[in-house]
Design a protein around this motif. Structure first.
Motif, PDB file in Angstrom:
ATOM      1  N   THR A 136      31.273  84.265  90.344  1.00  0.00           N
ATOM      2  CA  THR A 136      31.343  83.026  90.753  1.00  0.00           C
ATOM      3  C   THR A 136      31.305  81.514  89.801  1.00  0.00           C
ATOM      4  OG1 THR A 136      28.616  83.073  91.316  1.00  0.00           O
ATOM      5  CG2 THR A 136      29.693  84.086  93.083  1.00  0.00           C
ATOM      6  N   ASP A 137      32.275  81.308  89.216  1.00  0.00           N
ATOM      7  CA  ASP A 137      32.214  80.205  88.133  1.00  0.00           C
ATOM      8  C   ASP A 137      32.328  79.444  89.104  1.00  0.00           C
ATOM      9  OD1 ASP A 137      32.123  82.063  86.315  1.00  0.00           O
ATOM     10  OD2 ASP A 137      34.469  82.028  86.105  1.00  0.00           O
ATOM     11  N   TRP A 138      33.436  79.439  90.808  1.00  0.00           N
ATOM     12  CA  TRP A 138      33.942  77.766  91.518  1.00  0.00           C
ATOM     13  C   TRP A 138      32.494  77.342  91.977  1.00  0.00           C
ATOM     14  CZ3 TRP A 138      32.717  77.780  96.428  1.00  0.00           C
ATOM     15  CH2 TRP A 138      32.778  79.488  97.281  1.00  0.00           C
ATOM     16  N   ARG A 139      31.353  78.477  92.412  1.00  0.00           N
ATOM     17  CA  ARG A 139      30.514  78.143  93.039  1.00  0.00           C
ATOM     18  C   ARG A 139      29.349  77.471  91.977  1.00  0.00           C
ATOM     19  NH1 ARG A 139      28.926  82.316  97.541  1.00  0.00           N
ATOM     20  NH2 ARG A 139      27.308  80.259  98.120  1.00  0.00           N
ATOM     21  N   MET A 140      28.988  77.470  90.594  1.00  0.00           N
ATOM     22  CA  MET A 140      28.199  76.886  89.524  1.00  0.00           C
ATOM     23  C   MET A 140      28.116  75.074  90.067  1.00  0.00           C
ATOM     24  SD  MET A 140      28.119  75.679  86.875  1.00  0.00           S
ATOM     25  CE  MET A 140      28.847  76.204  84.875  1.00  0.00           C
ATOM     26  N   PRO A 141      29.070  74.864  89.788  1.00  0.00           N
ATOM     27  CA  PRO A 141      28.766  73.386  89.736  1.00  0.00           C
ATOM     28  C   PRO A 141      27.925  73.272  91.572  1.00  0.00           C
ATOM     29  CG  PRO A 141      31.299  73.401  88.777  1.00  0.00           C
ATOM     30  CD  PRO A 141      30.507  75.220  89.508  1.00  0.00           C
ATOM     31  N   GLY A 142      27.712  73.620  91.781  1.00  0.00           N
ATOM     32  CA  GLY A 142      26.979  72.910  92.969  1.00  0.00           C
ATOM     33  C   GLY A 142      26.294  72.979  93.095  1.00  0.00           C
ATOM     34  N   ALA A 143      25.933  74.680  92.720  1.00  0.00           N
ATOM     35  CA  ALA A 143      24.920  75.262  92.312  1.00  0.00           C
ATOM     36  C   ALA A 143      23.461  74.319  91.339  1.00  0.00           C
ATOM     37  CB  ALA A 143      24.367  76.553  91.232  1.00  0.00           C
ATOM     38  N   VAL A 144      24.440  73.977  90.363  1.00  0.00           N
ATOM     39  CA  VAL A 144      23.933  72.731  89.351  1.00  0.00           C
ATOM     40  C   VAL A 144      23.741  71.658  90.328  1.00  0.00           C
ATOM     41  CG1 VAL A 144      24.343  71.883  87.239  1.00  0.00           C
ATOM     42  CG2 VAL A 144      24.659  73.647  87.648  1.00  0.00           C
ATOM     43  N   ARG A 145      24.472  71.274  91.078  1.00  0.00           N
ATOM     44  CA  ARG A 145      24.717  69.926  91.314  1.00  0.00           C
ATOM     45  C   ARG A 145      23.103  70.085  92.629  1.00  0.00           C
ATOM     46  NH1 ARG A 145      28.517  69.192  93.459  1.00  0.00           N
ATOM     47  NH2 ARG A 145      28.212  69.747  95.796  1.00  0.00           N
ATOM     48  N   ALA A 146      22.861  71.196  93.248  1.00  0.00           N
ATOM     49  CA  ALA A 146      22.139  71.107  94.316  1.00  0.00           C
ATOM     50  C   ALA A 146      20.528  71.214  93.299  1.00  0.00           C
ATOM     51  CB  ALA A 146      21.834  72.246  94.963  1.00  0.00           C
ATOM     52  N   LEU A 147      20.392  71.527  91.917  1.00  0.00           N
ATOM     53  CA  LEU A 147      19.331  71.865  91.556  1.00  0.00           C
ATOM     54  C   LEU A 147      18.901  70.510  91.044  1.00  0.00           C
ATOM     55  CD1 LEU A 147      19.593  75.024  89.876  1.00  0.00           C
ATOM     56  CD2 LEU A 147      17.543  74.595  91.309  1.00  0.00           C
TER      57      LEU A 147
END
Length: 302
Positions: free
Chosen positions: A225-236
């Protein structure tokens, strides 16, 4: 004084620099036959490529019995100018034969403490963290044994405990065990592979408990899920947890090394860093790569 324990000695946390917080220079497991990381020249090339992208430090999470080659780490660090942190600890039982596990049965915490304070084998290289592992949505008997020993070693030394989460799962159960039953302070626990299970609710609960969250990829063997990582970091980050995040490459196979055509260590700074800067800004990414690892891996060593 709080310091990061590198293979060349203890280093003030503020001097660690740009850090790949989870990777492997050497690694070998029966689960990955033919893909062992056992070449010194390739390890040096990866460090040099990482250095050329602005990297200053690499934390090797390879634990006991999986080809750490601790004796090679100091010279590699000197030759490349990259700080290296070595690990003690024990992976999932599937990575070991029964003879190895039986030989550790009544002395695991003792081995961890010795490798943190005296050195790994005859190398004299002291480990700077304890790496253990959970299972897929479960904590089996092996996990409880290794985490119990890790907690004992932490209480004796102050060392951080880094956890392989199988496919990113089981984070809250791990925290219940380590921080609840075993009384390891949450800020001494690093949860790895959260990019493999991009559940924002679990991420926020784990961050709220006070532990460190490592997003450590990509790797050809573990792409998910590399493409979802930036979104997860942004949410945190938007939830106020930017100071609890770490980034790593987790190169576990020869095919994943940059010298063999994979992303390798330099990819973290060459591609992941600018992609994350678009999501959360340059200042936060700089802190995630420098200040956060210095605090996560520093300890008041005995």
């Amino acid at each position: 004084m709080s310091a990061v324990r590198t293979v060349l000695g203890d280093l003030p946390a503020g001097r660690l620099g740009v850090c790949d917080a989870h990777d492997h220079l050497f690694f070998g497991s029966p689960r990955l036959p033919g893909q062992e990381l056992n070449s010194r020249s390739a390890a040096r090339a990866e460090l040099e490529a990482f250095r050329a992208q602005g990297g200053d430090a690499v934390v090797q999470w390879t634990p006991y019995g999986l080809g750490r080659r601790a004796a090679d780490l100091p010279s590699l660090s000197r030759e490349t100018g990259v700080h290296v942190v070595a690990a003690t600890g024990l992976h999932q039982d599937v990575h070991y034969d029964e003879t190895t596990l039986a030989g550790l049965r009544n002395r695991l915490a003792e081995v961890f403490v010795a490798e943190l304070t005296e050195g790994i084998g005859t190398s004299g290289v002291r480990a700077g963290l304890i790496k253990v592992a959970g299972g897929f949505h479960a904590l089996d008997a092996h996990t409880r044994w290794t985490m119990g020993a890790a907690a004992e070693a932490h209480h004796a030394t102050g060392a951080p405990v880094a956890v392989h989460l199988e496919l990113g799962t089981g984070a809250l159960d791990v925290l219940d065990l380590l921080c609840g039953e075993l009384d390891v302070p949450p800020h001494r626990v690093i949860l790895g592979h959260l990019n493999r299970s991009p559940d924002e609710a679990v991420h926020r609960l784990a961050a709220g408990a006070g532990c460190w969250l490592a997003f450590d990829g990509p790797s050809r063997a573990h792409h998910a899920t590399d493409w979802r990582m930036p979104g997860a970091v942004r949410a945190l980050a938007e939830a106020g947890f930017g100071d609890r995040l770490l980034l790593g490459g987790d190169t576990t196979t020869a095919a994943a090394r940059s010298v063999d055509g994979g992303p390798g260590m330099p990819y973290l700074l060459r591609r992941v860093r600018p992609r994350l800067e678009l999501a959360v800004g340059e200042d936060l990414v700089a802190r995630i790569l420098t200040e956060n690892p210095g605090r996560a891996f520093a300890a008041d060593w005995p």
